[in-house]
Design a protein around this motif. Structure first.
Motif, mmCIF file in Angstrom:
data_model
loop_
_atom_site.group_PDB
_atom_site.id
_atom_site.type_symbol
_atom_site.label_atom_id
_atom_site.label_comp_id
_atom_site.label_asym_id
_atom_site.label_seq_id
_atom_site.Cartn_x
_atom_site.Cartn_y
_atom_site.Cartn_z
ATOM 1 N N THR A 8 43.182 46.460 31.397
ATOM 2 C CA THR A 8 43.461 45.192 32.591
ATOM 3 C C THR A 8 42.545 46.163 33.669
ATOM 4 O OG1 THR A 8 45.326 45.805 33.397
ATOM 5 C CG2 THR A 8 45.274 44.033 32.014
ATOM 6 N N SER A 9 42.803 46.459 33.272
ATOM 7 C CA SER A 9 41.689 47.985 34.660
ATOM 8 C C SER A 9 40.208 47.322 34.928
ATOM 9 C CB SER A 9 41.596 49.446 33.852
ATOM 10 O OG SER A 9 40.619 49.825 35.355
ATOM 11 N N PRO A 10 39.954 47.303 36.324
ATOM 12 C CA PRO A 10 38.313 47.086 36.682
ATOM 13 C C PRO A 10 37.600 48.380 35.967
ATOM 14 C CG PRO A 10 39.934 47.861 38.750
ATOM 15 C CD PRO A 10 40.695 47.977 37.414
ATOM 16 N N TYR A 11 37.817 49.197 35.824
ATOM 17 C CA TYR A 11 37.266 50.674 35.365
ATOM 18 C C TYR A 11 37.120 51.040 33.422
ATOM 19 C CZ TYR A 11 38.201 51.037 40.349
ATOM 20 O OH TYR A 11 38.663 50.554 41.615
ATOM 21 N N SER A 12 37.599 49.864 32.900
ATOM 22 C CA SER A 12 37.847 49.777 31.585
ATOM 23 C C SER A 12 36.691 50.169 31.118
ATOM 24 C CB SER A 12 39.112 48.716 31.393
ATOM 25 O OG SER A 12 37.848 47.555 31.149
ATOM 26 N N LYS A 13 35.642 49.794 31.073
ATOM 27 C CA LYS A 13 35.011 49.711 30.443
ATOM 28 C C LYS A 13 33.969 51.327 30.562
ATOM 29 C CE LYS A 13 32.860 44.896 30.748
ATOM 30 N NZ LYS A 13 31.867 43.828 30.551
ATOM 31 N N ALA A 165 54.653 46.518 33.585
ATOM 32 C CA ALA A 165 54.419 44.816 33.044
ATOM 33 C C ALA A 165 54.156 44.297 34.607
ATOM 34 C CB ALA A 165 55.375 44.255 31.936
ATOM 35 N N HIS A 166 54.524 44.008 35.110
ATOM 36 C CA HIS A 166 54.868 43.582 36.796
ATOM 37 C C HIS A 166 53.928 44.431 37.469
ATOM 38 C CE1 HIS A 166 57.092 42.203 40.832
ATOM 39 N NE2 HIS A 166 56.063 41.428 40.652
ATOM 40 N N ALA A 167 53.399 45.723 37.526
ATOM 41 C CA ALA A 167 52.800 46.760 38.011
ATOM 42 C C ALA A 167 51.094 46.216 37.857
ATOM 43 C CB ALA A 167 53.407 48.240 38.413
ATOM 44 N N GLN A 172 46.222 44.265 38.772
ATOM 45 C CA GLN A 172 44.556 43.397 37.916
ATOM 46 C C GLN A 172 44.646 42.731 39.266
ATOM 47 O OE1 GLN A 172 45.458 41.248 34.789
ATOM 48 N NE2 GLN A 172 43.165 40.626 34.665
ATOM 49 N N ASP A 173 45.661 41.935 40.102
ATOM 50 C CA ASP A 173 45.071 41.444 41.228
ATOM 51 C C ASP A 173 44.644 41.821 42.210
ATOM 52 O OD1 ASP A 173 46.429 39.479 40.264
ATOM 53 O OD2 ASP A 173 47.977 39.589 41.219
ATOM 54 N N LEU A 174 44.710 43.472 42.224
ATOM 55 C CA LEU A 174 44.416 44.069 43.303
ATOM 56 C C LEU A 174 43.020 45.243 43.337
ATOM 57 C CD1 LEU A 174 47.510 45.771 44.689
ATOM 58 C CD2 LEU A 174 46.533 43.923 46.262
ATOM 59 N N ASP A 175 42.745 44.370 42.244
ATOM 60 C CA ASP A 175 41.040 45.152 41.343
ATOM 61 C C ASP A 175 41.394 46.470 41.370
ATOM 62 O OD1 ASP A 175 40.145 42.935 40.630
ATOM 63 O OD2 ASP A 175 39.044 42.532 43.315
ATOM 64 N N ALA A 176 42.261 47.240 40.683
ATOM 65 C CA ALA A 176 42.887 48.449 40.888
ATOM 66 C C ALA A 176 43.467 48.732 39.750
ATOM 67 C CB ALA A 176 44.269 49.146 41.692
ATOM 68 N N GLU A 177 43.475 50.028 38.736
ATOM 69 C CA GLU A 177 43.794 50.529 38.325
ATOM 70 C C GLU A 177 45.162 50.727 38.163
ATOM 71 O OE1 GLU A 177 40.722 52.413 34.776
ATOM 72 O OE2 GLU A 177 41.991 54.397 35.526
ATOM 73 N N TYR A 178 45.912 50.977 37.362
ATOM 74 C CA TYR A 178 47.444 51.214 37.360
ATOM 75 C C TYR A 178 47.451 51.945 36.156
ATOM 76 C CZ TYR A 178 52.190 51.580 36.668
ATOM 77 O OH TYR A 178 53.488 51.884 36.836
ATOM 78 N N ILE A 179 48.507 53.265 36.601
ATOM 79 C CA ILE A 179 49.245 53.816 36.089
ATOM 80 C C ILE A 179 50.845 54.797 35.919
ATOM 81 C CG2 ILE A 179 48.454 56.081 36.689
ATOM 82 C CD1 ILE A 179 47.797 57.355 34.322
#
Length: 227
Positions: A8-13, A165-167, A172-179
């Motif tokens: 789901t990360s915008p940088y996953s690729k 899961a909520h985070a 994703q809504d903020l076009d951010a990567e989560y960790i």
């Protein structure tokens, strides 16, 4: 318990570096062409921003909480693809009363890291506002965005999975990567810093070799041997 970045990360690729980045760095020393990378750490107070930076830069953790009343700045030198890359960490106070003073320092950020406390769900909701305020100060630079849940060691597996899961949805809504990380135990901390440093470096190289920018410096870098 803690998982790395997801699809789901915008940088996953981008799991490593762009192939062009590798080629350029194999043949040219680009160190002199890079400005210092600015990484800002923001979020509510008591979320562990300072602890997170100290865990990485000093390999230490302070049990006693001490409020950050001013901007803490740390500079670290990275060797990325045999290229020196300087990264400055700007640890911002989380008190609302200090925001008017510190907000001007959000400007010119290459990476925005919003930290929230996994044991206090409200700080996750506040992370949305922090990110939006930081982006408003960087509306033209399109900085890399990260949402970081700290204190993963204090949650049960069930509570952690539900909040994570909520985070991820918010990120994703903020076009951010989560960790998720634990400053106390050091879990995933190094991976977080390596991740945004690699992405920022790759972005810096790509910006440099884009046609509009490359034409300005191509004569210099094409004739410069690798040191």
């Amino acid at each position: 318990m803690v998982s790395s970045y997801s699809i789901t990360s915008p940088y996953s690729k981008i799991q490593d570096f762009n192939s062009k980045t590798k080629v350029v760095c194999e043949n040219t020393d680009l160190s002199m062409f890079f400005d210092q990378c600015k990484v800002i750490f923001i979020g509510d107070e008591k979320c562990g921003k300072t602890s997170l930076v100290n865990r990485f830069t000093l390999s230490s953790f302070e049990q006693e909480y001490k409020p950050t009343l001013d901007i803490n700045y740390n500079l670290k030198y990275f060797d990325v693809l045999n290229t020196e890359y300087n990264v400055g960490f700007w640890d911002m106070p989380g008190q609302e009363s200090l925001k008017l003073i510190t907000r001007s320092h959000f400007k010119n950020a290459n990476v925005i890291v919003v930290v929230f406390d996994l044991t206090r769900p409200q700080t996750l909701m506040n992370a949305i506002k922090w990110m939006e305020e930081a982006l408003a100060e960087n509306d033209k630079s399109n900085p890399l965005r990260f949402i970081v849940g700290n204190k993963s060691d204090l949650l049960s597996k069930k509570a952690f999975e539900g909040l994570e899961a909520h985070a991820r949805i918010i990120a994703q809504d903020l076009d951010a990567e989560y960790i998720s990380v634990s400053s106390k135990e050091g879990t995933e901390v190094n991976n977080l810093f390596r991740r945004f440093t690699s992405l920022a470096f790759d972005k810096s190289v790509q910006k440099l070799i884009m046609p509009s920018d490359y034409n300005k410096v191509k004569n210099n870098i094409s004739n410069m041997p690798k040191s």
